[in-house]
Structure formats: C-alpha cells, structure tokens
Design a protein around this motif. Structure first.
Motif, PDB file in Angstrom:
ATOM      1  N   TRP A 300       7.044 -15.781  96.139  1.00 38.37           N
ATOM      2  CA  TRP A 300       8.166 -14.889  95.838  1.00 38.37           C
ATOM      3  C   TRP A 300       7.743 -13.996  94.686  1.00 38.37           C
ATOM      4  N   GLU A 301       8.152 -12.752  94.719  1.00 36.95           N
ATOM      5  CA  GLU A 301       7.709 -11.822  93.681  1.00 36.95           C
ATOM      6  C   GLU A 301       8.902 -11.382  92.840  1.00 36.95           C
ATOM      7  N   TRP A 302       8.834 -11.720  91.555  1.00 36.13           N
ATOM      8  CA  TRP A 302       9.895 -11.290  90.634  1.00 36.13           C
ATOM      9  C   TRP A 302       9.937  -9.769  90.588  1.00 36.13           C
ATOM     10  N   THR A 303      11.127  -9.209  90.595  1.00 33.61           N
ATOM     11  CA  THR A 303      11.264  -7.757  90.396  1.00 33.61           C
ATOM     12  C   THR A 303      11.995  -7.505  89.084  1.00 33.61           C
ATOM     13  N   ALA A 304      12.007  -6.234  88.688  1.00 30.35           N
ATOM     14  CA  ALA A 304      12.684  -5.842  87.448  1.00 30.35           C
ATOM     15  C   ALA A 304      14.206  -5.808  87.636  1.00 30.35           C
ATOM     16  N   SER A 305      14.681  -5.977  88.883  1.00 27.91           N
ATOM     17  CA  SER A 305      16.090  -5.703  89.189  1.00 27.91           C
ATOM     18  C   SER A 305      17.005  -6.891  88.983  1.00 27.91           C
ATOM     19  N   ASP A 306      18.202  -6.593  88.461  1.00 31.91           N
ATOM     20  CA  ASP A 306      19.274  -7.587  88.443  1.00 31.91           C
ATOM     21  C   ASP A 306      19.837  -7.716  89.857  1.00 31.91           C
ATOM     22  N   PHE A 307      20.412  -8.883  90.153  1.00 32.53           N
ATOM     23  CA  PHE A 307      20.999  -9.096  91.484  1.00 32.53           C
ATOM     24  C   PHE A 307      22.392  -8.463  91.509  1.00 32.53           C
ATOM     25  N   LEU A 308      22.487  -7.281  92.111  1.00 32.44           N
ATOM     26  CA  LEU A 308      23.740  -6.521  92.119  1.00 32.44           C
ATOM     27  C   LEU A 308      24.116  -6.166  93.547  1.00 32.44           C
ATOM     28  N   ALA A 309      25.404  -5.830  93.736  1.00 35.48           N
ATOM     29  CA  ALA A 309      25.875  -5.413  95.056  1.00 35.48           C
ATOM     30  C   ALA A 309      25.326  -4.033  95.401  1.00 35.48           C
ATOM     31  N   TYR A 310      24.993  -3.830  96.657  1.00 39.10           N
ATOM     32  CA  TYR A 310      24.656  -2.494  97.137  1.00 39.10           C
ATOM     33  C   TYR A 310      25.956  -1.706  97.307  1.00 39.10           C
ATOM     34  N   PRO A 311      25.842  -0.359  97.333  1.00 39.74           N
ATOM     35  CA  PRO A 311      27.060   0.447  97.537  1.00 39.74           C
ATOM     36  C   PRO A 311      27.750   0.037  98.840  1.00 39.74           C
ATOM     37  N   GLY A 312      29.052  -0.119  98.773  1.00 42.30           N
ATOM     38  CA  GLY A 312      29.824  -0.459  99.977  1.00 42.30           C
ATOM     39  C   GLY A 312      29.774  -1.930 100.326  1.00 42.30           C
ATOM     40  N   PHE A 313      29.273  -2.759  99.432  1.00 48.73           N
ATOM     41  CA  PHE A 313      29.171  -4.199  99.715  1.00 48.73           C
ATOM     42  C   PHE A 313      30.512  -4.786 100.128  1.00 48.73           C
ATOM     43  N   LYS A 314      30.477  -5.610 101.163  1.00 47.07           N
ATOM     44  CA  LYS A 314      31.655  -6.400 101.545  1.00 47.07           C
ATOM     45  C   LYS A 314      31.217  -7.842 101.772  1.00 47.07           C
ATOM     46  N   ALA A 315      31.838  -8.769 101.069  1.00 50.78           N
ATOM     47  CA  ALA A 315      31.475 -10.181 101.219  1.00 50.78           C
ATOM     48  C   ALA A 315      31.735 -10.617 102.658  1.00 50.78           C
ATOM     49  N   PHE A 316      30.723 -11.207 103.292  1.00 49.38           N
ATOM     50  CA  PHE A 316      30.879 -11.708 104.652  1.00 49.38           C
ATOM     51  C   PHE A 316      29.807 -12.754 104.925  1.00 49.38           C
ATOM     52  N   PRO A 317      30.126 -13.922 105.441  1.00 49.13           N
ATOM     53  CA  PRO A 317      31.492 -14.333 105.772  1.00 49.13           C
ATOM     54  C   PRO A 317      32.164 -15.101 104.632  1.00 49.13           C
ATOM     55  N   GLU A 323      28.286 -12.957  96.442  1.00 49.99           N
ATOM     56  CA  GLU A 323      29.095 -12.194  95.485  1.00 49.99           C
ATOM     57  C   GLU A 323      29.237 -12.900  94.148  1.00 49.99           C
ATOM     58  N   VAL A 324      29.429 -14.221  94.182  1.00 52.29           N
ATOM     59  CA  VAL A 324      29.643 -14.938  92.918  1.00 52.29           C
ATOM     60  C   VAL A 324      28.382 -14.948  92.040  1.00 52.29           C
ATOM     61  N   PHE A 325      27.245 -14.549  92.604  1.00 48.94           N
ATOM     62  CA  PHE A 325      26.007 -14.538  91.816  1.00 48.94           C
ATOM     63  C   PHE A 325      25.622 -13.146  91.322  1.00 48.94           C
ATOM     64  N   PHE A 326      26.375 -12.118  91.763  1.00 55.46           N
ATOM     65  CA  PHE A 326      26.047 -10.764  91.316  1.00 55.46           C
ATOM     66  C   PHE A 326      26.219 -10.656  89.806  1.00 55.46           C
ATOM     67  N   GLY A 327      25.294  -9.943  89.176  1.00 51.10           N
ATOM     68  CA  GLY A 327      25.414  -9.728  87.738  1.00 51.10           C
ATOM     69  C   GLY A 327      24.045  -9.758  87.088  1.00 51.10           C
ATOM     70  N   PRO A 328      24.014  -9.388  85.809  1.00 47.74           N
ATOM     71  CA  PRO A 328      22.716  -9.239  85.130  1.00 47.74           C
ATOM     72  C   PRO A 328      22.024 -10.555  84.820  1.00 47.74           C
ATOM     73  N   GLU A 329      22.696 -11.696  85.037  1.00 44.04           N
ATOM     74  CA  GLU A 329      22.035 -12.964  84.669  1.00 44.04           C
ATOM     75  C   GLU A 329      21.026 -13.420  85.716  1.00 44.04           C
ATOM     76  N   HIS A 330      21.097 -12.881  86.928  1.00 41.52           N
ATOM     77  CA  HIS A 330      20.124 -13.253  87.961  1.00 41.52           C
ATOM     78  C   HIS A 330      19.185 -12.095  88.267  1.00 41.52           C
ATOM     79  N   LYS A 331      17.888 -12.410  88.377  1.00 46.39           N
ATOM     80  CA  LYS A 331      16.896 -11.403  88.757  1.00 46.39           C
ATOM     81  C   LYS A 331      16.553 -11.564  90.238  1.00 46.39           C
ATOM     82  N   VAL A 332      16.244 -10.456  90.879  1.00 45.18           N
ATOM     83  CA  VAL A 332      15.909 -10.466  92.305  1.00 45.18           C
ATOM     84  C   VAL A 332      14.437 -10.783  92.505  1.00 45.18           C
TER      85      VAL A 332
END
Ligand code: AVJ
Ligand code: FE
Length: 370
Positions: A300-317, A323-332
C-alpha cells in the motif's frame, strides 16, 4: 466460471471462504482467540464479523429474514467495539463459531435463489449484484486484516503466504515518469462495483508532476536509516552485525533490499520522501499516474491526502463504511499489497488509516513537482 450469474456468485463466495479458512488452517482455537495486539482483533472476531456481516446484508436485509441470534450483531459492530475491546466480548468461538459461519452461508445460498440481480434491478442493493460484490470485497478485505494479525503470530506458516511473498518484485528505482499538467478524471464510473467513497467520478486539474515508476525498496529505506537515523519499519530488528532482519511471524529472515519496503508509518514515508528531495504524491496524482506505474499491488502506498469525501458523495449503503472516517485524521493509501486480493485493488480503490499505523502493509512511492 459459469455463465449463470447466480452460480457464479455462489462460486465466488465459496472461493473467498476457502481463502479465509486456508489462512486460519494452521492455527488452533486458542490461537484464534488470542489477542496479539491492542490495535487488531483476535482472529475469531474477524471470522464471526465476516459471517455476521453476511447475515446482516445477504440474509436479513436482502432475504427479509430474522437474525439467528439478536444479540450477536452488537458484538460484531466494528464501530461500537474498538479493536482493543474485542478480546473480552462474548463472541462466538471454536465449534460454535464454525457452525455459525456455515449456517449463515446456507441461508445466504437459499436467499440467492429467490432474488433478482439483473443489471437493471429496481433495488440499488441488488442492481448489478452490488450487495454480493460488497460481501465478497468485505471478506477479502478482512483476509488482509487477518494477515496483518498473522504477522504477529510466532511460528505461523502458510503456503499461501509463501506463494504471495514469492511474487514480490524487485524495485530498482528511481526511474520516474512525468505527467503533464492537465485535467484528469478521478474516481469510479457509474457501472461496476465500487465503494461509495470512490464516487462520483469527477475532473481534477493537476499541475505537471514527476512520480517514481516503482515504490521505495527496503534497500533505499535502509539508506534513510543510516543517513538520517530513521526508525526501522515494524518487525525489523538489528541482526547484531550492523544490519537488519525481519522478525514477522516470529522468524529471523534476511531482508531483500530489492523488495518494496512495507510496515512504515505515514510519518516515516513522508520523512523518506523529503530526505530524497521529493514528496508524497496526492491520491489524485497517484490515480492519474496509475497507468504508468510498476510494482502496484505489492505495498500500500501512503499518499499526502487526507481521507475526504469526493464532490457529490452519498453514503451507500451505510455511512459506517466510509463517511464516519472522513476527515484529516486519516491518510489515504493507494495501490494494494501482497496481502490484498487482486479483485479488491481497483485503480479507484481508496484505503485509509491513521498516520502512525505500521501494522498495515504500507510503503510509499515518491513524487515531485515537474
Ligand atoms: C478500508 C481497510 C480501512 O478495515 O477499517 C472492513 C475495511 N470496513 N470492514 C477497515 C473494512 C469494514 C476498512 N479499511
Ligand atoms: Fe468489516
């Protein structure tokens, strides 16, 4: 493979279960119940959780049936039960655990016979067989979590693990590819299985950048340790002779300097990139460069990005997957490791973890502005 889509699903469910059971075959019940680390579950929890997730989605939700044991779901809820508490839960163990797994599977196959999984099925859970793809991905992803734990089990030996490790590529590096400035489509398209966090597909404008064709090797990481006094990856110990050995699974194995480095934290990955005069790629850069990259699927390759929603994100299912993990505390993390089943590691797949974590099979590849 078979042309009948329901038979094909049943076959793939059986294959995933075979892989799960192959991983634990060398272990006895006591080992399955042992808590080896506060940041990982005992294997018995993963097994019960895999089956309970299957019961919840494929038997109760899709089949409209009652749960077999109303209490069980509470103990296998990953959000309600942090990993460090899972050893004390009254979870299923031993013969009871095995029979629950088999009973759920029997019901799953009964329900499968009764439903409509056509591409245009009305229920979005069934359309293109979504919920079955989710179940398969879930079990195979938990296989990787189990492999993280198995790294901590002294004496664990498995032909499957040996076979996977034997496929580790040499990563000579640093050969780079330049991706010119432009607009790139990021994320999963409308068709085919993907998690909610991979959607919707959207354009991203990127400045020109350069990215390594291969992930960072053990040998290159050792240079960082020598030169900058960096901490070793998890499981590395001094060999007493100025070098390092790998103690995963209780062995004392030579480290192949040409293999991709794994078990490094985001901080270690970031420090490597800066030491090399480079930086971590953003996850968008990683995805845009994906067609040009070698060695994907071994770490797995660490990226510089925080785990955030993409535009238009809709939780499913359900919001507890992403969704509960989105935010700056998790890296992608992007790519996939030797422990990842290939069907999980789509180009748009996004993994995430806390930046200090090293029990995952995490390495990196470097980038810089062009
Ligand atoms: C995508 C690996 C971060 O293990 O927390 C398994 C996968 N989600 N069951 C995790 C997952 C629900 C998830 N990761
Ligand atoms: Fe899960």
């Amino acid at each position: 493979m078979t042309a009948n889509p329901k038979a094909a699903i049943a076959e793939r469910l059986a294959e995933a279960r075979e892989r799960t059971l192959e991983l634990i075959a060398p272990l006895d019940d006591a080992q399955l119940n042992t808590v080896f680390s506060p940041i990982l579950s005992p294997l018995a929890w993963d097994l019960g959780h895999i089956a309970n997730f299957e019961e919840l989605w494929l038997v109760q939700t899709i089949g409209g049936r009652e749960s077999m044991d109303g209490e069980l779901g509470r103990f296998y809820d990953a959000i309600e039960n942090p990993r460090k508490t899972r050893g004390e839960l009254p979870i299923l163990r031993d013969a009871e655990l095995r029979s629950y797994m088999a009973d759920v599977r029997e019901r799953t196959l009964e329900v499968l016979e009764t439903i409509d999984i056509a591409a245009d099925a009305e229920d979005p859970l069934l359309r293109e067989g979504f919920v079955y793809e989710m179940l398969l991905a879930h079990e195979l992803q938990h296989n990787e979590t189990m492999l993280q734990l198995l790294q901590m089990v002294p004496g664990y030996e498995s032909a499957l693990v040996e076979d996977l490790l034997a496929l580790q590529p040499s990563v000579p590096g640093p050969d780079t590819v330049v991706v010119p400035a432009g607009v790139h489509e990021i994320g999963a398209g409308e068709r085919g299985f993907a998690y909610d966090n991979e959607r919707g597909r959207h354009p991203v404008e990127l400045a020109a950048f350069e990215i390594d064709r291969t992930p960072v090797s053990n040998g290159a990481y050792i240079e960082l340790m020598k030169d900058a006094g960096a901490e070793p990856p998890l499981y590395w110990e001094p060999d007493g002779d100025g070098g390092w050995i790998d103690t995963a699974r209780g062995r004392r194995a030579a480290i192949d300097p040409s293999h991709p480095v794994v078990h490094v934290s985001w901080e270690q990955a970031d420090a490597f990139a800066r030491w090399a005069g480079k930086r971590l790629p953003s996850e968008q850069e990683w995805e845009a460069a994906r067609p040009h990259l070698d060695g994907v699927g071994h770490a797995w390759e660490w990226t510089a990005s925080d785990f955030l929603a993409y535009p238009g994100f809709k939780a499913f299912p359900y919001p507890e997957y992403s969704e509960v993990f989105f935010g700056p505390e998790h890296k992608v993390l992007r790519g996939g490791s030797w422990a990842t089943h290939p069907s999980v590691a789509r180009p748009s797949f996004r993994n995430w973890d806390l930046p200090q974590r090293r029990q995952i099979f995490s390495g990196l590849r470097c980038a810089r502005d062009a």
